[in-house]
Motif scaffolding. Structure first.
Motif, PDB file in Angstrom:
ATOM      1  N   GLU B  52       0.924  -1.132   0.097  1.00  0.00           N
ATOM      2  CA  GLU B  52       0.129  -0.033  -0.169  1.00  0.00           C
ATOM      3  C   GLU B  52       0.959   1.278  -0.078  1.00  0.00           C
ATOM      4  OE1 GLU B  52      -2.833  -0.084   3.324  1.00  0.00           O
ATOM      5  OE2 GLU B  52      -3.508  -2.251   2.640  1.00  0.00           O
ATOM      6  N   THR B  53       1.937   1.380   0.620  1.00  0.00           N
ATOM      7  CA  THR B  53       2.848   2.217   0.808  1.00  0.00           C
ATOM      8  C   THR B  53       3.208   2.761  -0.696  1.00  0.00           C
ATOM      9  OG1 THR B  53       3.562   2.004   3.177  1.00  0.00           O
ATOM     10  CG2 THR B  53       5.024   3.276   1.880  1.00  0.00           C
ATOM     11  N   SER B  56       0.361   3.934  -2.771  1.00  0.00           N
ATOM     12  CA  SER B  56      -0.007   5.459  -2.444  1.00  0.00           C
ATOM     13  C   SER B  56       0.895   6.367  -3.026  1.00  0.00           C
ATOM     14  CB  SER B  56      -0.185   5.601  -0.990  1.00  0.00           C
ATOM     15  OG  SER B  56      -1.039   4.620  -0.518  1.00  0.00           O
ATOM     16  N   LYS B  59       0.982   7.052  -6.646  1.00  0.00           N
ATOM     17  CA  LYS B  59      -0.137   7.840  -7.167  1.00  0.00           C
ATOM     18  C   LYS B  59      -0.260   9.383  -6.570  1.00  0.00           C
ATOM     19  CE  LYS B  59      -4.007   4.539  -6.352  1.00  0.00           C
ATOM     20  NZ  LYS B  59      -4.997   4.310  -5.352  1.00  0.00           N
ATOM     21  N   HIS B  60       0.808   9.533  -5.640  1.00  0.00           N
ATOM     22  CA  HIS B  60       0.889  11.003  -5.246  1.00  0.00           C
ATOM     23  C   HIS B  60       2.226  11.494  -5.559  1.00  0.00           C
ATOM     24  CE1 HIS B  60      -2.388   9.429  -2.635  1.00  0.00           C
ATOM     25  NE2 HIS B  60      -2.946  10.640  -3.352  1.00  0.00           N
ATOM     26  N   ILE B  77       4.833   7.692   5.156  1.00  0.00           N
ATOM     27  CA  ILE B  77       3.955   7.067   4.597  1.00  0.00           C
ATOM     28  C   ILE B  77       3.552   5.617   5.175  1.00  0.00           C
ATOM     29  CG2 ILE B  77       2.517   6.095   2.510  1.00  0.00           C
ATOM     30  CD1 ILE B  77       4.211   8.357   0.856  1.00  0.00           C
ATOM     31  N   LYS B  81       0.747   4.486   7.826  1.00  0.00           N
ATOM     32  CA  LYS B  81      -0.074   3.110   7.551  1.00  0.00           C
ATOM     33  C   LYS B  81      -0.012   2.217   8.721  1.00  0.00           C
ATOM     34  CE  LYS B  81      -0.272   3.475   2.515  1.00  0.00           C
ATOM     35  NZ  LYS B  81      -1.976   3.877   2.407  1.00  0.00           N
TER      36      LYS B  81
END
Lengths: 100, 191
Positions: B52-53, B56, B59-60, B77, B81
């Protein structure tokens, strides 16, 4: 033992060690998951286009259909080659359901 | 830092996003996973958090200003999480739900096997034992000390830890001092 050396040893002890195969597997899993998430985000982008296409299909279906085209006399080779298969279909359709 | 610039430049140019993403993972995967594992003590959760890190972050990435290094940004990040993971765990236990099926803390044996076959399986057994002891010692620390110790284990400097956790450097030093005392007491036989 010097304080710095002791700290270094502690830091090394706390480190996580895994074989290269583990990291490789994890890399593949991450890139796979990222590709999936990109796919789903694109699906959202396509949603308005899909809705517009559905409206267009409904609109076209309501229009009066064109005059039926005259029967074509062209019989393709492929069609002739598949006549045997069609034959089989005829046989299957002819067999009563309880005998199938 | 140079690699960070390359990754961001490649990603923003949009010419070769796949290879930029691969580079980002390859460069920082070990640190992100190690942090997640040391803070959760759970193999499956650490895997999820690592995944997920990176997703994410990717994406950013355009929003990443570059005030800190890509490494500290990613670790920040990941730490966030992990905090969410603990909140979620607390919530689950509060509503009376136990751990999820398949939630296992201990790593699989194959994940501890050495790269060289001649080092197996004695090395794996020793590594598994050491892993348990180290994880147990870290898990006994209060949350802030645990975060600082887990980042120090990635050989981050005090300034980098402060940036990753949004703390003052003095606070980081104080937490590390306390954590070190406790860890040395628990793991003295290995030092």
């Amino acid at each position: 033992m010097k304080d710095d050396e002791k700290e270094k040893k502690l830091i090394s002890l706390l480190a996580v060690r895994r074989p290269e195969a583990f990291w490789q597997r994890q890399r593949n899993a991450i890139t796979g998951a990222a590709a999936q998430s990109r796919g789903s985000s694109r699906a959202w982008l396509l949603a308005p286009a899909a809705a517009a296409a559905a409206v267009l299909v409904v609109f076209l279906a309501r229009l009066p259909g064109p005059a039926p085209a005259p029967e074509t006399q062209i019989v393709s080779t492929a069609f002739l080659e598949h006549l045997d298969l069609l034959d089989d279909m005829d046989v299957l359709e002819a067999v009563p359901e309880n005998e199938l | 830092m140079e690699t960070d610039k390359n990754i961001k430049a490649k990603a923003l140019a949009g010419t070769d996003p796949e290879s930029a993403f691969d580079l980002l993972i390859e460069e920082h995967q070990r640190q992100v996973y190690s942090l997640a594992l040391r803070l959760t003590g759970n193999q499956a959760a650490a895997d999820d958090i690592t995944q997920e890190t990176f997703i994410s972050a990717w994406k950013h990435l355009k929003g990443f200003r570059g005030d800190s290094s890509l490494k500290t940004w990613l670790l920040r990040i990941a730490a966030n999480k992990v905090r969410s993971y603990w909140r979620w765990k607390k919530l689950r236990s509060w509503v009376g739900l136990g751990p999820r099926d398949g939630e296992e803390g201990a790593p699989a044996l194959q994940d501890l096997l050495a790269d060289r076959p001649e080092d197996r399986p004695e090395a794996a057994a020793l590594a598994a034992d050491l892993e348990r002891r180290v994880q147990a010692a870290i898990s006994l620390l209060p949350p802030r000390q645990r975060e600082v110790a887990a980042l120090r284990a990635q050989e981050l400097s005090v300034a980098e830890i402060a940036a990753a956790l949004g703390m003052a450097e003095g606070t980081v030093k104080a937490h590390w001092f306390e954590a070190r005392k406790k860890l040395e007491a628990s793991l003295g036989e290995y030092l």
